[in-house]
Design an enzyme around this catalytic site. Structure first.
Site, PDB file in Angstrom:
ATOM      1  CG  ASP A  77      42.361  96.677  59.961  1.00  0.00           C
ATOM      2  OD1 ASP A  77      42.658  97.872  59.821  1.00  0.00           O
ATOM      3  OD2 ASP A  77      41.774  96.006  59.099  1.00  0.00           O
ATOM      4  CE  LYS A  99      37.716 102.038  59.001  1.00  0.00           C
ATOM      5  NZ  LYS A  99      39.057 101.632  58.560  1.00  0.00           N
ATOM      6  N   GLY A 131      41.505  88.506  59.485  1.00  0.00           N
ATOM      7  CA  GLY A 131      40.806  87.541  58.642  1.00  0.00           C
ATOM      8  C   GLY A 131      41.338  87.542  57.227  1.00  0.00           C
ATOM      9  CB  ALA A 161      35.989  85.251  61.335  1.00  0.00           C
ATOM     10  CG  MET A 212      31.586  92.993  61.377  1.00  0.00           C
ATOM     11  SD  MET A 212      31.943  94.112  60.004  1.00  0.00           S
ATOM     12  CE  MET A 212      31.207  93.220  58.613  1.00  0.00           C
TER      13      MET A 212
END
Length: 299
Positions: A77, A99, A131, A161, A212
């Protein structure tokens, strides 16, 4: 070192070096004999969903490091740190499927198809996720894709995280005097018309951690204030937690949107809300010490 001219001094020097060697050899040998308890192998035709942790390679689990060094192929990722990627041998295949907000370089369905394809080719596959793979990382969808193709899978947890950010800011996520509960919340709503249940989130006896949510700081602060939390309730933003470029902002629900506007933070950024934030030791500019790097920066 220049030669010693005095024969007696030379003799004493040589004797000292022999004695030092004899004294230190057992200690060196003991260090060499220490072996980390690594065992197992990365099996062909199997996929390992591995947590890469928060970006600091030293926070990677031993099992994750072993699998990275053994796998035939690694599917990784965007949030995987460069130091972690450096553990992958040069001969291993690498597939980037990262992403970013508002842009998916590889659709989720194609990621599943790629893992299945690689495993069916007889390769051992590590699916490396930032994470912890089970915390807001779409692990369920990937497990479903592997199960449908009858591909065996294993899960290796990583440091999420929230844990990394709290540790590097020197605070507990829970504390008997501040929070008896801890809640992880994704700021990305499951439905386009969905709205968080602010009333259930606006509690003074728990710590909230929003993932996020950098683009939704104003909405989070407004929603929690409207639901009853006081204007002065503490909030903290931590970007690039546990990494050398870590940045943070500490403030209140009332002033954080303005602070963030004046001092923008990069993504990824974690949002911590709760009275435990009061324990953060800040500079006048509210830039807190990175406890994860304290040993490196303290004279």
């Amino acid at each position: 070192m220049p030669a010693l001219s005095n024969p007696l001094l030379q003799k004493w020097f040589n004797a000292f070096m022999r004695l030092s060697h004899r004294a230190l050899t057992p200690l060196v040998q003991q260090a060499v004999d220490i072996r980390l308890p690594l065992r197992g192998e990365c099996r062909a035709g199997q996929v390992y969903l591995v947590g890469a942790g928060s970006g600091d390679a030293e926070l990677l689990t031993l099992k994750a490091a072993r699998l990275l060094m053994q796998a035939d192929a690694v599917v990784y990722d965007r949030l995987v740190g460069d130091d972690v990627l450096a553990l992958i041998p040069s001969g291993s295949e690498r597939y980037y499927v990262g992403k970013a907000r508002g842009h998916h370089s590889v659709p989720q369905a194609e990621i599943g198809e790629l893992m299945v394809k690689l495993a069916r080719e007889g390769k051992s596959v590590v699916r490396l996720k930032g994470g912890d793979p089970a915390v807001f990382a779409r692990m369920g969808e990937e497990l479903d894709a592997l199960a449908a193709a009858e591909i065996p899978a294993a899960i290796v947890p990583g440091i999420t995280a929230a844990s990394a950010a709290a540790a590097c800011m020197g605070i507990p996520l829970t504390d008997r005097g501040h929070a008896q509960q801890l809640r992880f919340v994704t700021a990305q709503l499951c439905r386009e018309d969905g709205t968080p249940d602010w009333a259930s989130l606006a509690r003074k006896d728990e710590t909230l951690v929003f993932y996020m949510g950098l683009s939704k700081v104003s909405a989070i602060c407004h929603g929690l204030r409207q639901a009853g939390l006081p204007d002065e309730w503490p909030i903290m933003l931590v970007a690039n937690a546990s990494q050398s470029e870590q940045q943070s902002l500490v403030g209140s629900l009332a002033d954080m949107p303005e602070k963030l506007s004046a001092t923008p933070l990069p993504s990824p950024c974690l949002i911590v809300v709760g009275s435990v934030v009061q324990r953060v030791a800040t500079t006048p500019a509210n830039l807190a010490t990175n406890f994860c790097f304290a040993q490196q920066t303290t004279p």
